[in-house]
Write a protein that holds these residues in place. Structure first.
Motif, PDB file in Angstrom:
ATOM      1  N   ILE A 184      27.604  43.887  37.157  1.00  0.00           N
ATOM      2  CA  ILE A 184      28.694  42.928  36.994  1.00  0.00           C
ATOM      3  C   ILE A 184      28.607  41.863  38.083  1.00  0.00           C
ATOM      4  O   ILE A 184      28.574  42.183  39.268  1.00  0.00           O
ATOM      5  N   LYS A 232      33.907  38.544  39.179  1.00  0.00           N
ATOM      6  CA  LYS A 232      34.448  39.534  38.251  1.00  0.00           C
ATOM      7  C   LYS A 232      34.893  40.804  38.950  1.00  0.00           C
ATOM      8  O   LYS A 232      34.273  41.239  39.922  1.00  0.00           O
ATOM      9  N   ASN A 238      39.867  39.875  39.241  1.00  0.00           N
ATOM     10  CA  ASN A 238      39.057  38.747  38.749  1.00  0.00           C
ATOM     11  C   ASN A 238      39.424  37.458  39.465  1.00  0.00           C
ATOM     12  O   ASN A 238      40.590  37.241  39.809  1.00  0.00           O
ATOM     13  N   SER A 271      29.531  38.986  40.661  1.00  0.00           N
ATOM     14  CA  SER A 271      30.679  38.567  41.453  1.00  0.00           C
ATOM     15  C   SER A 271      30.199  37.781  42.667  1.00  0.00           C
ATOM     16  O   SER A 271      28.999  37.506  42.795  1.00  0.00           O
ATOM     17  N   ASN A 320      27.722  36.251  32.656  1.00  0.00           N
ATOM     18  CA  ASN A 320      27.384  37.057  33.832  1.00  0.00           C
ATOM     19  C   ASN A 320      26.375  36.339  34.723  1.00  0.00           C
ATOM     20  O   ASN A 320      25.550  36.955  35.386  1.00  0.00           O
ATOM     21  N   TYR A 336      25.595  41.370  42.262  1.00  0.00           N
ATOM     22  CA  TYR A 336      26.021  42.196  41.123  1.00  0.00           C
ATOM     23  C   TYR A 336      26.539  43.521  41.658  1.00  0.00           C
ATOM     24  O   TYR A 336      25.961  44.101  42.582  1.00  0.00           O
ATOM     25  N   ILE A 361      34.984  44.485  39.573  1.00  0.00           N
ATOM     26  CA  ILE A 361      33.906  45.453  39.400  1.00  0.00           C
ATOM     27  C   ILE A 361      34.450  46.854  39.146  1.00  0.00           C
ATOM     28  O   ILE A 361      33.913  47.593  38.317  1.00  0.00           O
TER      29      ILE A 361
END
Ligand SMILES: Nc1nc2c(c(=O)[nH]1)N[C@H]1C(S)=C(S)[C@@H](COP(=O)(O)OP(=O)(O)OC[C@H]3O[C@@H](n4cnc5c(=O)[nH]c(N)nc54)[C@H](O)[C@@H]3O)O[C@H]1N2
Ligand SMILES: Nc1nc2c(c(=O)[nH]1)N[C@H]1C(S)=C(S)[C@@H](COP(=O)(O)OP(=O)(O)OC[C@H]3O[C@@H](n4cnc5c(=O)[nH]c(N)nc54)[C@H](O)[C@@H]3O)O[C@H]1N2
Ligand SMILES: [Mo]
Length: 815
Positions: free
Chosen positions: A42, A534, A517, A44, A601, A52, A536
């Protein structure tokens, strides 16, 4: 920074983006560039970069750097650990005495760790009730929400803006202005060069690699301090330094430490006595003038007031010529070295890159002024590869600026643009200089000079902190403890049991960025991408997002809808993105629709104009000083300021001046033999991550390291790895000794940000068991002009610790 960076920087960036638009044919953003990321990773972003998060069974298992990061920060494992570390705040907590006896009860007991767990409902009720009580009893100004610090990036969960939003909607409060990073420089530079400059783009690394012949890193260490950005870090300093290395540019480092940057570039290392750089620069300037190496044409055309500075330089005003011999007596380097530097600076295309530490010192206003005076005498400002740069060490200044829309942040509901830089917002009933809260608590009603005007220090009874750690960042910890006893209530909202949280009356557990978020830009200067930050994992224990916490308090105070505007987290993020999308269209770009961006992503990349890739600071001013006049009184560099002269401050004269700091190594008033360099840590962001696994990579005998030169250690009979007591009249700490010849004699290095762990919290002056350097630094301000902090002013002595070693307890849950 801090916080500081944003607004002013942004104002500049807007200008530069507009300039880039003048170029023809900027590419449209390739929609096709969006691809699906590997499952389970994910995307971020955080101060340390884009990454990620890998998740298994609802738990993060790894933070993996984004493949586009040219040099991922080694701190990333600690960033991940900050979610789960033993030092995480789990539940709302209230100090027992406060809960049972009310506000102001047993203030000396703060920090003793006697907390009671309460429900969220109860915590919100207590906070809302206390804000209401304090306002009614003492006035709006009695609530302090200056709340300075390195809160996480993100345009929505900006806890400092959200704190002010809640307070503006329900009344008012005392605010703070300025920051700890560049408190002195950002106030004086507008008089000198017409803008705050310290957060503005430098001549690019590429341009330096092509044109610079002598790169001078003056108290400036990009390969440490550009690990982080105020937004999400881009790490453009690493490819930048690599370009200089490939170009074999000659490098000089003027620093008490042989820095990472110095080593990587095989630099020549010079170590003047700390806090004497202004004298050293004067000695160089004097040589330039007396040997006729200065550029009189540049001074005539682009500066104002050299004629008023010159008599001081030559000693006509005070009988002391600021010669190389005079300067050598102060800075400790041979006079011949200073003369040689003057000749080399003048003969070569020279870039003077100055860091921030030298202005975080008593009379810190003088250094940037003197540097610009020196650079003006050299006459290379605005030329490729030459002049001066004030942000090569910070957030990868010198990495080129992309053409991009600017993401708007949630505002503080004051009706004034805060632009995400809460600390720059003018809102609030009163505002005090950010480093002066201790002085304010101790002296309500006292008047203070600040940048040409007088302010009356407010009476403050409640301090609410979110996204900062005053029990780390503030100097003179023991004076601070005395001041804090004047508060009825101290509220701390954080994810970690920092020393501030431990000294609070009410503690609210906030989520980390990785449990919510958000959205942010990459690079404070580069602005190369927009990245989805995002969520996580779900919030751990009872942590809540800053947005939800402040919304709940606002709701309790009758302003819930006004706070949220009925929008959810994702509604806000979508709105922020959409307005950037509209702005990008005006710049000839088309961003993908929000859902495509969010689901991709991937960070969304923005184009780089040719002109920006080769940006030269002040080239426009040099080309046309009338059309592109600086924002100063004369439109030129002011080497003398009539405005500052008018203020008549005894501690800030109207031209760059050597002024003895209150104490310094080898100085006339020094009572201790070692200078304390309170540098920024390599494996932390200030105090952030001190409670994580990263500590294992640097702690010595479980304590914060204290660097010392082998000869200083020998003189004291100390060995590598010893636990030492470092002390002066202000305080005492334990530290683990590291003996190294990467530090000069007479200086010890103890990084800022070690967690304060008093052996006896009730006793002022108690031994700090871990090693918080701000027990040793002075709480004085730089001068009446800027009222900045002096985190790099302090001398001390070191001895081997005798007696039984007290355990460090600050990294575990309080009782
Ligand atoms: N002696 C000396 N002192 C110094 C310095 C020095 O060089 N020498 N440097 C100074 C400088 S330049 C600075 S900028 C300051 C730094 O001072 P601070 O910015 O106060 O230091 P940090 O450790 O970054 O503290 C940030 C806190 O915010 C919390 N936090 C992070 N994200 C969030 C969030 O989203 N929500 C909430 N609620 N909390 C969050 C973190 O857990 C942490 O406790 O220190 C200054 N102090
Ligand atoms: N890894 C990491 N990076 C960071 C931070 C962090 O905490 N960790 N903090 C960020 C923040 S908020 C800021 S404001 C910046 C801070 O950036 P700076 O203020 O520039 O960083 P410092 O480490 O305090 O000091 C930089 C260099 O100045 C040297 N120095 C100290 N005193 C003197 C002196 O009197 N004369 C000379 N010539 N040199 C001196 C130090 O040895 C050090 O090598 O860094 C940012 N980057
Ligand atoms: Mo800072």
């Amino acid at each position: 920074m801090t916080g500081g960076p944003l607004l002013s920087k942004r104002a500049f960036l807007k200008g530069s983006a507009a300039a880039a638009l003048g170029l023809s044919g900027l590419p449209l953003l390739a929609r096709g560039a969006i691809a699906q990321a590997a499952p389970g990773k994910i995307l971020s972003g955080c101060h340390w970069g884009v990454f990620y998060g890998k998740v298994a069974d609802g738990r993060v298992t790894e933070f993996i750097p984004w493949e586009g990061d040219p040099s991922p920060s080694p701190q990333l494992p600690g960033v991940m650990d900050s979610i789960y570390s033993e030092s995480r705040i789990r539940y709302p907590m209230v100090r027992r005495a406060w809960l049972e006896q009310g506000p102001g009860a047993d203030p000396d007991g703060r920090g003793s760790g006697d907390f009671v767990r309460v429900s969220w409902d109860k915590a919100i009720e207590l906070v809302a009730g206390e804000i209401t009580r304090v306002r009614a009893r003492y006035g709006q100004q009695a609530v302090f929400a200056g709340s300075y610090g390195w809160k996480s990036p993100g345009k929505l969960h900006n806890c400092q803006t959200l704190l002010r939003r809640m307070l503006n909607l329900t009344g008012s409060y005392t605010n703070s202005s300025g920051d700890y990073s560049t408190g002195a420089a950002q106030v004086i530079l507008p008089y000198v060069s017409g803008s705050i400059e310290v957060y503005e783009q430098c001549t690019t690394w590429k341009n330096l690699a092509e044109h610079c012949e002598l790169m001078v890193f003056w108290g400036c260490n990009p390969l440490n301090s550009s690990q982080i950005s105020w937004q999400v870090a881009d790490h453009g300093a690493w490819p930048g330094i690599a370009m200089m290395k490939a170009a074999k540019t000659k490098v000089l480092c003027i620093d008490p430490i042989r820095t990472e940057t110095c080593k990587e570039l095989n630099g020549e290392w010079l170590a003047p006595r700390p806090q004497t750089d202004v004298a050293m620069m004067l000695g160089i300037a004097h040589t330039l003038y007396t040997e006729k190496l200065h550029n009189q044409d540049f001074l005539d055309r682009y500066t104002n007031g050299f004629d008023k500075f010159l008599p001081y330089l030559l000693g006509k005003t005070d009988g002391t010529p600021k010669s190389a011999d005079w300067a050598a007596g102060i800075c400790g380097l041979p006079a011949e070295t200073l003369r040689d530097l003057a000749r080399r600076f003048a003969a070569k295309r020279t870039m003077l890159a100055l860091g921030y530490s030298t202005q975080r010192q008593h009379h810190g206003e003088q250094i940037h002024w003197m540097l610009i005076t020196l650079a003006a005498m050299l006459g290379q400002i605005g030329l490729p590869g030459g002049g001066y740069g004030l942000s090569y060490h910070y957030a990868s200044g010198g990495a080129p600026t992309h053409t991009t829309p600017i993401l708007k942040a949630i505002d503080d509901a004051s009706g004034q643009a805060s632009d995400g830089a809460a600390w720059l917002s003018q809102s609030g009933a009163v505002s005090i200089p950010v480093s002066r809260l201790v002085e304010t608590l101790l002296n309500p009603g006292k008047t203070m000079q600040f940048n040409g005007h007088e302010i009356t220090l407010p009476l403050i009874k409640l301090a609410y902190w979110a996204g900062g750690n005053p029990f780390s960042h503030q100097q003179d910890r023991n004076e601070m403890l005395r001041a804090w006893r004047r508060l009825d209530t101290f509220i701390v909202q954080d994810a970690q049991w920092t020393a501030s949280a431990r000294h609070a009356d009410i503690v609210l557990p906030a989520t980390t960025s990785y449990e919510r978020n958000d959205i942010e830009q990459v690079g404070d200067y580069a602005l190369s991408h927009i990245v989805p930050m995002k969520k996580i994992v779900d919030p751990v224990f009872e942590a809540r997002s800053d947005f939800d916490i402040f919304a709940a308090i606002a709701d309790k105070l009758g302003k819930g809808y006004a706070f949220t505007q009925g929008l959810s987290e994702m509604d806000w993020i979508r709105g922020i993105y959409e307005s950037a999308k509209i702005e990008s269209r005006a710049k000839g770009m088309e961003m993908p629709v929000f859902d495509v961006f969010w689901e991709s992503n991937k960070p969304l990349e923005f184009p780089l104009g040719k002109e920006q890739a080769d940006f030269v600071r002040h080239a426009d001013f040099r080309a046309d000083p009338l059309l592109n006049a600086l924002g100063t009184a004369s439109g030129k560099f002011e080497l003398y300021s009539a405005a500052i002269e008018k203020y008549g401050y005894d501690d800030c004269p109207p031209h760059a001046t050597w002024m003895e700091p209150v104490e310094r190594l080898g100085g006339p008033t020094a009572r201790y033999p070692l200078h304390v360099a309170a540098n920024h840590p390599q494996m932390r962001l200030h105090s952030q991550l001190c409670g994580t696994v990263n500590r294992q990579s640097y702690a010595i005998a479980g304590r914060e390291p204290c660097w010392m030169h082998p000869e200083d250690a020998r003189a004291r009979g100390l060995s590598d790895g010893d636990v030492v007591r470092v002390f002066n009249d202000r305080g005492q700490i334990l530290a683990g000794l590291k003996i190294t010849d990467d530090i000069c004699r007479g200086v010890i290095r103890i990084n800022e940000g070690g967690w304060f762990d008093p052996a006896n919290a009730r006793e002022i002056g108690s031994l700090c068991r871990y090693g918080d350097v701000n027990n040793l630094t002075t709480g004085l301000s730089t001068s009446k002009l800027a009222q900045g902090n002096c985190g790099h002013t302090g001398v001390a002595e070191v001895e081997r610790f005798k007696g039984s070693l007290p355990p460090v307890v600050v990294f575990s849950q309080p009782a």
